[in-house]
Motif scaffolding. Sequence first.
Motif, PDB file in Angstrom:
ATOM      1  N   ALA A  95       0.770  -1.185   0.100  1.00  0.00           N
ATOM      2  CA  ALA A  95       0.009  -0.070  -0.066  1.00  0.00           C
ATOM      3  C   ALA A  95       0.796   1.119  -0.018  1.00  0.00           C
ATOM      4  N   ALA A  96       1.854   1.446   0.736  1.00  0.00           N
ATOM      5  CA  ALA A  96       2.781   2.436   0.773  1.00  0.00           C
ATOM      6  C   ALA A  96       3.616   2.637  -0.445  1.00  0.00           C
ATOM      7  N   SER A  97       4.102   1.359  -0.989  1.00  0.00           N
ATOM      8  CA  SER A  97       4.678   1.426  -2.391  1.00  0.00           C
ATOM      9  C   SER A  97       3.603   1.898  -3.471  1.00  0.00           C
ATOM     10  N   ALA A  98       2.443   1.536  -3.393  1.00  0.00           N
ATOM     11  CA  ALA A  98       1.691   2.043  -4.501  1.00  0.00           C
ATOM     12  C   ALA A  98       1.665   3.731  -4.377  1.00  0.00           C
ATOM     13  N   THR A  99       1.556   4.259  -3.007  1.00  0.00           N
ATOM     14  CA  THR A  99       1.604   5.598  -2.979  1.00  0.00           C
ATOM     15  C   THR A  99       2.932   6.369  -3.463  1.00  0.00           C
ATOM     16  N   SER A 100       4.182   5.779  -3.254  1.00  0.00           N
ATOM     17  CA  SER A 100       5.249   6.164  -3.742  1.00  0.00           C
ATOM     18  C   SER A 100       5.116   6.064  -5.232  1.00  0.00           C
ATOM     19  N   ALA A 101       4.890   4.861  -5.715  1.00  0.00           N
ATOM     20  CA  ALA A 101       4.875   4.939  -7.234  1.00  0.00           C
ATOM     21  C   ALA A 101       4.032   5.789  -8.095  1.00  0.00           C
ATOM     22  N   PHE A 102       2.872   6.435  -7.160  1.00  0.00           N
ATOM     23  CA  PHE A 102       2.198   7.607  -7.899  1.00  0.00           C
ATOM     24  C   PHE A 102       2.782   8.723  -7.569  1.00  0.00           C
ATOM     25  N   VAL A 103       2.877   9.027  -6.573  1.00  0.00           N
ATOM     26  CA  VAL A 103       3.601  10.410  -6.043  1.00  0.00           C
ATOM     27  C   VAL A 103       4.712  10.834  -6.689  1.00  0.00           C
ATOM     28  N   VAL A 104       5.633   9.932  -6.606  1.00  0.00           N
ATOM     29  CA  VAL A 104       7.015   9.934  -7.337  1.00  0.00           C
ATOM     30  C   VAL A 104       7.133   9.782  -8.753  1.00  0.00           C
ATOM     31  N   GLY A 105       6.367   8.758  -9.188  1.00  0.00           N
ATOM     32  CA  GLY A 105       6.210   8.281 -10.474  1.00  0.00           C
ATOM     33  C   GLY A 105       5.791   9.159 -11.579  1.00  0.00           C
ATOM     34  N   VAL A 106       4.916  10.090 -11.246  1.00  0.00           N
ATOM     35  CA  VAL A 106       4.498  11.086 -12.128  1.00  0.00           C
ATOM     36  C   VAL A 106       5.484  11.855 -12.667  1.00  0.00           C
ATOM     37  N   ALA A 107       6.523  12.110 -11.867  1.00  0.00           N
ATOM     38  CA  ALA A 107       7.769  13.137 -12.413  1.00  0.00           C
ATOM     39  C   ALA A 107       8.373  12.314 -13.446  1.00  0.00           C
ATOM     40  N   PHE A 108       8.411  11.069 -13.522  1.00  0.00           N
ATOM     41  CA  PHE A 108       8.861  10.452 -14.673  1.00  0.00           C
ATOM     42  C   PHE A 108       8.391  10.726 -16.025  1.00  0.00           C
ATOM     43  N   LEU A 109       7.087  11.125 -16.072  1.00  0.00           N
ATOM     44  CA  LEU A 109       6.311  11.658 -17.279  1.00  0.00           C
ATOM     45  C   LEU A 109       6.632  12.709 -17.591  1.00  0.00           C
ATOM     46  N   ILE A 110       7.436  13.525 -17.133  1.00  0.00           N
ATOM     47  CA  ILE A 110       7.808  14.735 -17.471  1.00  0.00           C
ATOM     48  C   ILE A 110       8.303  14.771 -19.053  1.00  0.00           C
ATOM     49  N   PRO A 111       9.037  13.956 -19.442  1.00  0.00           N
ATOM     50  CA  PRO A 111       9.674  14.013 -20.956  1.00  0.00           C
ATOM     51  C   PRO A 111       8.617  13.600 -21.804  1.00  0.00           C
ATOM     52  N   HIS A 112       7.440  12.771 -21.472  1.00  0.00           N
ATOM     53  CA  HIS A 112       6.580  12.428 -22.292  1.00  0.00           C
ATOM     54  C   HIS A 112       5.536  13.548 -22.578  1.00  0.00           C
ATOM     55  N   LEU A 113       5.134  14.203 -21.325  1.00  0.00           N
ATOM     56  CA  LEU A 113       4.419  15.533 -21.407  1.00  0.00           C
ATOM     57  C   LEU A 113       5.070  16.382 -22.132  1.00  0.00           C
ATOM     58  N   HIS A 114       6.486  16.739 -22.085  1.00  0.00           N
ATOM     59  CA  HIS A 114       7.033  17.847 -22.860  1.00  0.00           C
ATOM     60  C   HIS A 114       6.951  17.647 -24.154  1.00  0.00           C
ATOM     61  N   ALA A 115       7.201  16.129 -24.769  1.00  0.00           N
ATOM     62  CA  ALA A 115       7.134  15.875 -25.760  1.00  0.00           C
ATOM     63  C   ALA A 115       5.740  16.005 -26.593  1.00  0.00           C
ATOM     64  N   ALA A 116       4.748  15.883 -25.807  1.00  0.00           N
ATOM     65  CA  ALA A 116       3.531  16.226 -26.217  1.00  0.00           C
ATOM     66  C   ALA A 116       2.887  17.695 -26.462  1.00  0.00           C
ATOM     67  N   GLY A 117       4.014  18.488 -26.031  1.00  0.00           N
ATOM     68  CA  GLY A 117       3.525  20.120 -26.134  1.00  0.00           C
ATOM     69  C   GLY A 117       3.323  20.719 -24.892  1.00  0.00           C
ATOM     70  N   VAL A 118       3.489  19.991 -23.693  1.00  0.00           N
ATOM     71  CA  VAL A 118       3.154  20.496 -22.472  1.00  0.00           C
ATOM     72  C   VAL A 118       4.564  21.382 -21.930  1.00  0.00           C
ATOM     73  N   SER A 119       4.694  22.624 -21.565  1.00  0.00           N
ATOM     74  CA  SER A 119       5.792  23.065 -21.206  1.00  0.00           C
ATOM     75  C   SER A 119       6.271  22.763 -19.966  1.00  0.00           C
ATOM     76  N   LEU A 120       7.783  22.824 -19.640  1.00  0.00           N
ATOM     77  CA  LEU A 120       8.068  22.219 -18.642  1.00  0.00           C
ATOM     78  C   LEU A 120       7.860  22.646 -17.383  1.00  0.00           C
ATOM     79  N   THR A 121       7.277  24.091 -17.307  1.00  0.00           N
ATOM     80  CA  THR A 121       6.637  24.659 -16.279  1.00  0.00           C
ATOM     81  C   THR A 121       5.265  23.937 -15.810  1.00  0.00           C
ATOM     82  N   ALA A 122       4.596  24.013 -16.769  1.00  0.00           N
ATOM     83  CA  ALA A 122       3.273  23.319 -16.432  1.00  0.00           C
ATOM     84  C   ALA A 122       3.328  21.826 -16.174  1.00  0.00           C
TER      85      ALA A 122
END
Length: 428
Positions: free
Chosen positions: A34-61
């Motif tokens: 259960a605690a690992s699931a929290t870490s996977a979401f809370v920290v894991g979304v940061a690993f999606l920044i390159p994908h978001l940026h490639a999709a046209g989302v600014s680094l700030t956003a």
Amino acid sequence: MDDAGDPRTQAPEARPGRDVTAWHWAVLAISTLAASATSAFVVGVAFLIPHLHAAGVSLTAAGVLVAMPNVGVACALVAWGSLVDAKGERLALTAGAALSALAIGASIWIAAAGGTGTADLVWLGVLFTLGGATSAAANSASGRVVVGWFPPRRRGLAMGIRQMSQPAGVAVAAMTMPWLAGEYGLSAALGVPMALAAASAVLSALVVKDPPRPDKSSSSAALLGTSPYRVPYLWRIHGTSVLLVLPQTLMQSWLLVWLVVGEGWNAVAAGTVVTVTQVLGGIGRIVVGGASDRIPHRNWLLRWVAMSAAVAFGALTVAEAVGVPNSVAIAVAVIASVIAVADNGLAFTSVAEFAGPFWSGRALGVQNTMQFLAVSAATPLFAAVISGHGFVWAFALATLAGIAAIPLVPRRDEFRDEPVESLGADRK
């Protein structure tokens, strides 16, 4: 025939001569999941920044978006802790994980529509915040259920294993979410933390039981029902953890940068070193937790960790200042990184043991919140120090934090009502 006296029909905690059974380890595994699931979401979304940026989302956003789960966690920790104290761990674990899965599932629905416009990002931000807030239940409830079910002489080891949840969740997210986002899109990547949260909810509902609490009409319950913050013990533990989270933040946030920028390593080699330190740090938490079960007072070991952190980061400061060989500096940095995370399980166990069954949920919520706020403040602080004065002053600041933590550590473990759950039992 009345089978009340048959050990086979009794709950695991009631069986004579067996203080820890397979059921207890299953509860520990589910709590860690259960605690690992929290870490996977809370920290894991940061690993999606390159994908978001490639999709046209600014680094700030993108940066603001992936910070939203942390905001949700910070806002909800104490509230979930209050629910744990009032209604029990099983409800909090199950409801928190289920609601988190629903919130992440809703964000998957938004992402699947392919929208990265302003309105879509706003909705994703709202859902990410809700996902973080609901997943925060595991932080307080999973720690409390471990302390409540494991006896004192096994509690340090159990909590050390529970504290493995953060590096485990981050490792799962790092290995899966960026690849899934690149191959199948954002919605597929978010399916990882959703699946972990859903599994946690089901297993918590089926397996976990609330630890026993004293009868509320008893004199011991009256004492344990009062605030543990009337004496300075918990404040000293919280203060120690806040100071020791500064060196931890430095190494988690800036070790990679130091290796690449300061030591001239390539990114792949530097990433390997960071991964190794995470693995060693997780193992170190288990080792330190197990060792704390074999000495009279866990706080003795907590003070040793604070002293070791001061020495290790002092050595790293000197190494950076005088320019020792690269291999020596890296070895010292790895040792310092492992020591920097060794206090977490010790402090959490001490907080829960002293707060007792009616206050430990809130106390663990306060512990998590204060650490989170310290990390939030320390990250930009170290950025300013490094950019303005170099890494040597950042290492020196971490050294001072370790030194300041030493006198804050209580001299011995304290318990408000030792007979209730054998919290004061001799661990020698």
